[in-house]
Write an enzyme that holds these catalytic residues in place. Structure first.
Site, PDB file in Angstrom:
ATOM      1  N   GLY A 199       0.849  -1.330   0.059  1.00 44.46           N
ATOM      2  CA  GLY A 199       0.084   0.032  -0.049  1.00 44.46           C
ATOM      3  C   GLY A 199       0.818   1.168   0.113  1.00 44.46           C
ATOM      4  O   GLY A 199       2.038   1.400   0.495  1.00 44.46           O
ATOM      5  N   SER A 200       0.295   2.552  -0.351  1.00 44.03           N
ATOM      6  CA  SER A 200       1.073   3.518  -0.117  1.00 44.03           C
ATOM      7  C   SER A 200       0.575   4.141   1.241  1.00 44.03           C
ATOM      8  O   SER A 200       0.116   3.683   2.006  1.00 44.03           O
ATOM      9  CB  SER A 200       0.429   4.700  -1.291  1.00 44.03           C
ATOM     10  OG  SER A 200      -0.905   4.702  -1.553  1.00 44.03           O
ATOM     11  N   GLY A 201       1.357   5.527   1.382  1.00 45.26           N
ATOM     12  CA  GLY A 201       1.282   5.926   2.722  1.00 45.26           C
ATOM     13  C   GLY A 201       2.728   5.827   3.456  1.00 45.26           C
ATOM     14  O   GLY A 201       2.496   6.265   4.686  1.00 45.26           O
ATOM     15  N   HIS A 202       3.645   5.234   2.774  1.00 45.70           N
ATOM     16  CA  HIS A 202       4.740   4.957   3.699  1.00 45.70           C
ATOM     17  C   HIS A 202       5.956   5.917   2.876  1.00 45.70           C
ATOM     18  O   HIS A 202       7.137   5.441   3.174  1.00 45.70           O
ATOM     19  CB  HIS A 202       5.331   3.368   3.529  1.00 45.70           C
ATOM     20  CG  HIS A 202       4.114   2.669   4.174  1.00 45.70           C
ATOM     21  ND1 HIS A 202       3.502   2.712   5.102  1.00 45.70           N
ATOM     22  CD2 HIS A 202       3.459   1.408   3.356  1.00 45.70           C
ATOM     23  CE1 HIS A 202       2.499   1.494   5.350  1.00 45.70           C
ATOM     24  NE2 HIS A 202       2.465   1.008   4.271  1.00 45.70           N
TER      25      HIS A 202
ATOM     26  N   LYS B 233       6.580  -7.611   2.285  1.00 48.36           N
ATOM     27  CA  LYS B 233       6.336  -7.337   3.934  1.00 48.36           C
ATOM     28  C   LYS B 233       5.397  -8.305   4.473  1.00 48.36           C
ATOM     29  O   LYS B 233       4.408  -8.506   3.882  1.00 48.36           O
ATOM     30  CB  LYS B 233       5.982  -5.847   3.979  1.00 48.36           C
ATOM     31  CG  LYS B 233       7.139  -4.865   3.672  1.00 48.36           C
ATOM     32  CD  LYS B 233       6.863  -3.517   4.300  1.00 48.36           C
ATOM     33  CE  LYS B 233       5.649  -2.749   3.756  1.00 48.36           C
ATOM     34  NZ  LYS B 233       5.230  -2.569   2.536  1.00 48.36           N
TER      35      LYS B 233
ATOM     36  N   ASP C 122      -0.500  -8.683   1.578  1.00 48.74           N
ATOM     37  CA  ASP C 122       0.806  -8.592   0.749  1.00 48.74           C
ATOM     38  C   ASP C 122       1.375 -10.052   0.245  1.00 48.74           C
ATOM     39  O   ASP C 122       1.449 -10.272  -0.964  1.00 48.74           O
ATOM     40  CB  ASP C 122       1.933  -7.626   1.187  1.00 48.74           C
ATOM     41  CG  ASP C 122       1.445  -6.506   1.288  1.00 48.74           C
ATOM     42  OD1 ASP C 122       0.348  -5.680   0.959  1.00 48.74           O
ATOM     43  OD2 ASP C 122       2.638  -5.285   1.670  1.00 48.74           O
TER      44      ASP C 122
ATOM     45  N   HIS D  85       0.399   1.045   9.573  1.00 50.82           N
ATOM     46  CA  HIS D  85      -0.833   1.099   8.891  1.00 50.82           C
ATOM     47  C   HIS D  85      -1.632   1.895   9.753  1.00 50.82           C
ATOM     48  O   HIS D  85      -2.889   1.693   9.608  1.00 50.82           O
ATOM     49  CB  HIS D  85      -1.360  -0.181   8.387  1.00 50.82           C
ATOM     50  CG  HIS D  85      -0.323  -0.884   7.474  1.00 50.82           C
ATOM     51  ND1 HIS D  85       0.658  -2.078   7.834  1.00 50.82           N
ATOM     52  CD2 HIS D  85      -0.197  -0.645   6.025  1.00 50.82           C
ATOM     53  CE1 HIS D  85       1.151  -2.362   6.645  1.00 50.82           C
ATOM     54  NE2 HIS D  85       0.875  -1.353   5.646  1.00 50.82           N
TER      55      HIS D  85
END
Lengths: 327, 327
Positions: B53-56, B104, B109, B216
């Site tokens: 996911g994005s946000g990292h 991860k 994932d 997350h």
């Protein structure tokens, strides 16, 4: 105040000690003072010094190393260091080629550096200064704008030329050329909190932003309605583009987070900025995105444009090996 | 919610587009999908892929480039990308040497990557995976911990070895050795806000912190009283040091900001951590401090220790040339 610290009165000292421990291969402290110098000084180059209050991490300690700075004098949070400390730093890193002080345009910093330079000259030390004033707001008549994130590009370019063994006059000239070619504007969605007081530097409603902020927690020149990243960026860019003729020229673009701005937002801002610059016939040669010059935990960002010429580009591209910037 | 964004539903796409525009010398997009690959793929090495996911940010796009990754599949915020996208990435960067996926340890994932790998193998593509599980909390029986900031060190070390032309078996082995040698723990003083909902991922009083958070937005394993940087760091380090025998060994220390943590705080934390590790006979070979793997605007930090051996040290030191990490 929910800061991850120990005693609020110890933050500067613990930060400085922690910074040196993080990069002890490059950094060391001069005696007991908060003067940080390169582990390996090169006697055959102009020495570059900067300094000012702390609270702007990674500036400026993070820019000590090959291709950038030789010494940094660190004052208390947002407070200019005293002239004697600056003199000691000049004296410690002086070389036959001379010393150049890169000073941000704040009256306290300018006065302290000028007094230190006078003391050094009276001891026969070859030393000069440049004053960075890239902030396009808060232009106080002939004094010009404040020194903000663009200062990092002055470190980069003057530092790269100094590393070639160039003389003091040439290094000063290229530093001044960089200063003349770089402009910055900032905004904030939330203030920073001075650790000693525990109080926010200004109060801002959820629906408001500050346009034209500096890096010392001061409010901006204008309080506006909170709007989109694109509208905010457009307003700031229009003001920067009106300052210098950037059209049909290559630029370095720096999108600088002010301390607690998520990187995601800086990349979102970048999308608009790149497209808008292209529409305005400005060619982005390179883009820097990150926290380069912060204001503790202020949320917001600044935009910086450096107008390149061939020589500035050459030194921008030269090797830099520091904790916070590698090229 | 005071995010500097445009439409909350567009944040991932604008972030990705803005990221590619920031580093168009290194990055390009594969067709219309959010698969980001190196501009110049090297057909003579094992290709390294990661995703999630994005946000990292800057993970993982910021680690594409020489000495690290070849492709990154970017999902929606905190959401695993679908298997078909991962397959397309594998297919786009495959080489005769093979493809290694660095995954991860999250069920979404892992499942997506496993399905994609099955699809790729059915097409005759040589591909394997490793699963990063450096988080020492939330160990779910034999599944192990979540993959968090230590993942960046797996990118670094496996990426460096891949660059030498090593075969898939060797690159997988060194990635697994890195995974076995790296441990992380995180804490937060404030949550992140999912853009689409505008809501904080958890509620926390001013007097509280979350210990053992992930990346997350999930709360930690324990809610505790807010205390000093030193006490928080000691508690986290004690737990990490109990996991592996780090004593009399060199380590890489990573102090990772989770998105909105001021750098000043990370350096203050570092002062304590360095001294405490020394007291525990752990030798810090190198220190990384910054925002390497974030959780949008979460405030807090994670501590990561990688236990080095001579080979891991060699690849840790090798050249890396990416947007977010240069060596």
């Amino acid at each position: 105040m929910k800061k991850i610290i120990n005693d609020p009165l110890d933050v500067e000292q613990e930060m400085i000690d922690g910074f040196i421990l993080a990069d002890s291969k490059r950094l060391k402290k001069l005696g007991d003072q908060n003067i940080i110098i390169r582990q390996k000084l090169n006697p055959n180059k102009v020495a570059l010094i900067t300094g000012g209050g702390s609270g702007h991490e990674p500036a400026h300690i993070g820019y000590i190393g090959f291709g950038m700075l030789d010494a940094v004098i660190v004052g208390s949070i947002f407070t200019s260091p005293p002239p004697k400390m600056i003199f000691d730093a000049i004296n410690a890193v002086k070389t036959d080629k001379g010393v150049l002080c890169i000073v941000k345009n704040y009256s306290g910093d300018v006065m302290s550096f000028e007094m230190a330079i006078e003391m050094a000259r009276s001891k026969g030390i070859k030393v000069d200064k440049v004053i960075v004033k890239d902030d396009i707001v808060n232009q106080i008549s002939e004094i010009g704008g404040r020194g903000v994130a663009g200062t990092v590009l002055v470190h980069k370019i003057a530092g790269a030329m100094a590393e070639t063994g160039a003389d003091l006059k040439s290094v000063k000239e290229i530093a001044e050329r960089t200063i003349n070619h770089v402009r910055t504007m900032g905004m904030a969605v939330s203030p920073c909190i001075i650790p000693a007081s525990g109080l926010p530097s200004f109060e801002l409603a959820n629906s408001e932003i500050e346009i034209g902020i500096g890096i010392h927690g001061e409010p901006g020149i204008q309080r506006e309605k909170f709007t989109t990243a694109n509208e905010i960026s457009k307003k700031m860019l229009d003001k920067i583009l009106a300052c210098l003729n950037y059209s049909k020229n290559e630029v370095v673009l720096m999108i600088n987070g002010l301390g607690s701005t998520p990187l995601m937002e800086l990349f979102i801002i970048n999308k608009f900025v790149q497209n808008y610059l292209q529409k305005n016939d400005v060619e982005v040669y390179d883009t820097m995105i990150g926290n380069f010059m912060t204001s503790i935990e202020m949320a917001g960002f600044s935009l910086t444009l450096l107008k390149l010429d061939e020589e500035l580009k050459k030194y921008y591209n030269s090797t830099a090996d520091t904790f916070a910037l590698k090229k």
